[in-house]
Write an enzyme that holds these catalytic residues in place. Sequence first.
Site, PDB file in Angstrom:
ATOM      1  N   GLY A 127       1.828  -7.087  10.843  1.00  0.00           N
ATOM      2  CA  GLY A 127       3.474  -7.295  10.369  1.00  0.00           C
ATOM      3  C   GLY A 127       3.895  -8.443   9.489  1.00  0.00           C
ATOM      4  O   GLY A 127       5.118  -8.819   9.402  1.00  0.00           O
ATOM      5  N   SER A 128       3.137  -9.032   8.638  1.00  0.00           N
ATOM      6  CA  SER A 128       3.365 -10.120   7.870  1.00  0.00           C
ATOM      7  C   SER A 128       4.328  -9.652   6.812  1.00  0.00           C
ATOM      8  O   SER A 128       5.289 -10.419   6.466  1.00  0.00           O
ATOM      9  CB  SER A 128       2.281 -10.932   7.448  1.00  0.00           C
ATOM     10  N   ASN A 129       4.147  -8.487   6.184  1.00  0.00           N
ATOM     11  CA  ASN A 129       4.933  -7.974   5.114  1.00  0.00           C
ATOM     12  C   ASN A 129       6.266  -7.708   5.874  1.00  0.00           C
ATOM     13  O   ASN A 129       7.510  -8.137   5.070  1.00  0.00           O
ATOM     14  CB  ASN A 129       4.614  -6.806   4.450  1.00  0.00           C
ATOM     15  N   MET A 145      -0.685   2.730   8.733  1.00  0.00           N
ATOM     16  CA  MET A 145      -1.997   3.271   8.505  1.00  0.00           C
ATOM     17  C   MET A 145      -2.155   4.742   8.509  1.00  0.00           C
ATOM     18  O   MET A 145      -2.993   5.549   9.096  1.00  0.00           O
ATOM     19  CB  MET A 145      -2.975   2.583   9.480  1.00  0.00           C
ATOM     20  N   ARG A 146      -1.029   5.381   7.889  1.00  0.00           N
ATOM     21  CA  ARG A 146      -1.054   6.883   7.991  1.00  0.00           C
ATOM     22  C   ARG A 146      -0.551   7.439   6.682  1.00  0.00           C
ATOM     23  O   ARG A 146       0.230   6.624   5.984  1.00  0.00           O
ATOM     24  CB  ARG A 146       0.068   7.332   9.130  1.00  0.00           C
ATOM     25  N   ASN A 150       5.660   1.492  -0.951  1.00  0.00           N
ATOM     26  CA  ASN A 150       4.325   1.081  -0.158  1.00  0.00           C
ATOM     27  C   ASN A 150       4.043  -0.375  -0.787  1.00  0.00           C
ATOM     28  O   ASN A 150       3.964  -0.424  -1.978  1.00  0.00           O
ATOM     29  CB  ASN A 150       3.463   1.983  -0.122  1.00  0.00           C
ATOM     30  N   HIS A 200       0.260  -2.401  -1.625  1.00  0.00           N
ATOM     31  CA  HIS A 200      -1.022  -2.279  -1.542  1.00  0.00           C
ATOM     32  C   HIS A 200      -1.802  -3.599  -2.028  1.00  0.00           C
ATOM     33  O   HIS A 200      -1.469  -3.804  -3.133  1.00  0.00           O
ATOM     34  CB  HIS A 200      -1.636  -0.929  -2.242  1.00  0.00           C
TER      35      HIS A 200
HETATM   36  C1  GRF Z   1      -1.101  -5.738   3.486  1.00  0.00           C
HETATM   37  O1  GRF Z   1      -2.247  -6.163   3.005  1.00  0.00           O
HETATM   38  C2  GRF Z   1      -0.757  -4.557   2.795  1.00  0.00           C
HETATM   39  O2  GRF Z   1      -0.817  -4.604   1.467  1.00  0.00           O
HETATM   40  C3  GRF Z   1      -1.598  -3.490   3.234  1.00  0.00           C
HETATM   41  O3  GRF Z   1      -1.803  -3.538   4.716  1.00  0.00           O
HETATM   42  C4  GRF Z   1      -1.616  -4.898   4.940  1.00  0.00           C
HETATM   43  C5  GRF Z   1      -0.814  -5.237   5.948  1.00  0.00           C
HETATM   44  O4  GRF Z   1      -0.681  -6.414   6.314  1.00  0.00           O
HETATM   45  N1  GRF Z   1      -1.132  -2.261   3.095  1.00  0.00           N
HETATM   46  P1  GRF Z   1       0.679  -7.011   7.405  1.00  0.00           P
HETATM   47  O5  GRF Z   1       0.724  -6.051   8.573  1.00  0.00           O
HETATM   48  O6  GRF Z   1       1.736  -6.732   6.562  1.00  0.00           O
HETATM   49  O7  GRF Z   1       0.666  -8.434   7.476  1.00  0.00           O
END
Ligand code: GRF
Length: 204
Positions: A12-14, A92-93, A109, A111
């Site tokens: 969940g850092s993003n 992750m879906r 999204n 990536h």
């Molecule tokens: C990130 O590297 C994002 O680019 C990818 O999954 C990871 C999620 O990290 N889709 P976080 O859960 O946001 O820390």
Amino acid sequence: MTSVGVLASGRGSNCEALVTAAQAGRLQARVALVLSDREDAPVLATARRLGVEGRFLDPGRPGARLTPEAERAYVDALREAGVEWVALAGFMRIVGGILLESFPDRIVNIHPSLLPAFPGLHAQKQALDYGVRVAGCTVHLVNAGVDAGPIVGQRAVSVEPGDTEDTLAARILAEEHTLYVESLNLLIAGRTRRDGRRVVLLEE
Ligand code: GRF
């Protein structure tokens, strides 16, 4: 104020970057709801700590996709929260037709590669193993493919001698957090136009 919903499965850092940017006025939106397909996902505690509703929503089955019933429940929850834009943040879906049709061109999204290189899992390891000198991250609109939708924004990150998957991933992640905010701001402000698979930036 535009409302964003976040779908996430893990750390969940993003998600945290989006919520804190919104709360600080750097993201021109509020994060109205965080949904996770995993009951034990740390992102749910992070959301609640930041004062955002974080809810587990049953994916209906293990594997790559939600069941159609589950997708409808996700759409209902997002709509009830007044969400206009959906940000996937480590979800992750594979997003299916029900969500895509409910939020056309409004699901984004992030990536951790310079797409179209290295879609799918372990993108940073794929890049290292391939031997690229420049890695990075991409924000894109979500379509029916995997990491395949029109590109909104990208940031390059140099691969340094001695990089491991972890050190490279950490430097990419720092860029992800600012790129996601910047890209969402462009979309939300209407400063983009879709031209086929290109997302054209409009003049200010
Ligand atoms: C990130 O590297 C994002 O680019 C990818 O999954 C990871 C999620 O990290 N889709 P976080 O859960 O946001 O820390």
